[in-house]
Design a protein around this motif. Structure first.
Motif, PDB file in Angstrom:
ATOM      1  N   SER A  95      -4.042   4.675  -5.745  1.00 20.53           N
ATOM      2  CA  SER A  95      -3.093   5.622  -5.160  1.00 20.53           C
ATOM      3  C   SER A  95      -3.713   7.011  -5.153  1.00 20.53           C
ATOM      4  O   SER A  95      -4.653   7.307  -5.901  1.00 20.53           O
ATOM      5  N   GLY A  99       3.256   7.799  -6.288  1.00 22.01           N
ATOM      6  CA  GLY A  99       3.705   7.252  -5.021  1.00 22.01           C
ATOM      7  C   GLY A  99       3.151   5.879  -4.774  1.00 22.01           C
ATOM      8  O   GLY A  99       2.847   5.135  -5.700  1.00 22.01           O
ATOM      9  N   GLU A 100       3.018   5.570  -3.504  1.00 19.78           N
ATOM     10  CA  GLU A 100       2.622   4.238  -3.083  1.00 19.78           C
ATOM     11  C   GLU A 100       1.305   3.804  -3.708  1.00 19.78           C
ATOM     12  O   GLU A 100       0.302   4.534  -3.645  1.00 19.78           O
ATOM     13  N   GLN A 101       1.327   2.628  -4.280  1.00 16.03           N
ATOM     14  CA  GLN A 101       0.106   2.016  -4.777  1.00 16.03           C
ATOM     15  C   GLN A 101      -0.301   0.932  -3.783  1.00 16.03           C
ATOM     16  O   GLN A 101       0.489   0.063  -3.447  1.00 16.03           O
ATOM     17  N   PHE A 103      -2.324  -2.285  -2.964  1.00 15.06           N
ATOM     18  CA  PHE A 103      -2.886  -3.415  -3.687  1.00 15.06           C
ATOM     19  C   PHE A 103      -3.980  -4.089  -2.867  1.00 15.06           C
ATOM     20  O   PHE A 103      -3.878  -4.207  -1.640  1.00 15.06           O
TER      21      PHE A 103
ATOM     22  N   TYR B  34       8.473  -3.408  -3.899  1.00 17.18           N
ATOM     23  CA  TYR B  34       7.375  -4.103  -3.233  1.00 17.18           C
ATOM     24  C   TYR B  34       7.877  -5.460  -2.761  1.00 17.18           C
ATOM     25  O   TYR B  34       8.772  -6.057  -3.367  1.00 17.18           O
ATOM     26  N   PHE B  44       3.863  -2.314  -0.524  1.00 13.86           N
ATOM     27  CA  PHE B  44       4.802  -1.239  -0.808  1.00 13.86           C
ATOM     28  C   PHE B  44       5.898  -1.153   0.247  1.00 13.86           C
ATOM     29  O   PHE B  44       5.646  -1.263   1.448  1.00 13.86           O
ATOM     30  N   ILE B  47       9.701   4.114  -2.455  1.00 12.00           N
ATOM     31  CA  ILE B  47       9.707   4.728  -3.765  1.00 12.00           C
ATOM     32  C   ILE B  47      10.881   5.685  -3.851  1.00 12.00           C
ATOM     33  O   ILE B  47      11.173   6.402  -2.882  1.00 12.00           O
TER      34      ILE B  47
END
Lengths: 112, 110
Positions: A95, A99-101, A103, B34, B44, B47
């Protein structure tokens, strides 16, 4: 669109052997993570890495585990002496900050 | 410390709505959502940050009740592509350490 890559996609090893799982994160990411998922179970946090050091680790991440970012691009997870219960899917993530991770596709580790 | 998700599984027809809940016993800094399809990596969705800021995708919405430490994910007018396992990931401080719930399996049928 940039993406996280992981190699190998599947690793089979004998109990007691060392394995190294490799990840190439997205280039502008600053935070890096390893997660694992035992088949059919939830995703479990192992470790986070920032500024070339571990920032958080879980109880799972014991002395058998280590992480490195040896060359500024690759991010590796080493398991020194694998056990049967280490068999799982291992995901690398990254990241930019909070916030957005993102993968990676994962490495399936099978310990025999 | 692990968040609890409900329901464990839900089956929908295309076009129907669903709500997935995630609750924690700890004060949360953020909740991440997720979706994971079988054999793939988690992707994702959303959030929600303490203080009300939300970041996510257009067709999915979520709420975060800071007093109750609960989050809900709202899937409206479900499509076949919504099928998968939904995980909430909770963050207790601004640590980026996500603790995931046990997941909710969503199956959308034609």
């Amino acid at each position: 669109e940039p993406e996280v890559t992981q190699t190998p996609s599947h690793q089979v090893t004998q109990m007691g052997q060392e394995v190294i799982l490799r990840c190439v994160p997205i280039s502008n990411h600053l935070y890096f993570y390893w997660y694992r998922q035992i088949l059919g179970q939830k995703v479990e946090f192992l470790v986070s890495f920032y500024n070339n050091e571990i920032s958080e680790k879980s109880e799972i991440f014991d002395d058998q585990f280590s992480v490195e970012r040896p060359d500024g691009s690759n991010f590796t997870l080493k398991i020194r002496s694998t056990k049967l219960e280490d068999s799982a899917m291992y995901f690398c993530a990254g990241s930019q900050g909070i916030g957005e991770q993102f993968f990676g596709p994962g490495t399936r580790l099978t310990v025999l | 410390q692990q968040p609890v998700q409900s329901p464990q599984a839900v089956i929908l027809r295309e076009g129907e709505d669903a709500v997935i809940n995630c609750s924690s016993s700890k004060a949360l800094y953020s909740v991440h959502w997720y979706r994971q399809k079988h054999g793939e990596a988690p992707v994702f969705l959303m959030i929600l940050l303490k203080g009300g800021e939300q970041k996510g995708h257009e067709k999915i919405s979520a709420s975060f009740n800071e007093k109750k430490q609960q989050s809900s994910l709202y899937l409206t007018a479900s499509q076949l592509s919504y099928s998968g396992t939904y995980f909430c990931g909770t963050e207790i401080g601004a640590t980026n350490k996500l603790i995931f719930g046990t997941g909710t399996l969503l199956a959308v049928q034609p």
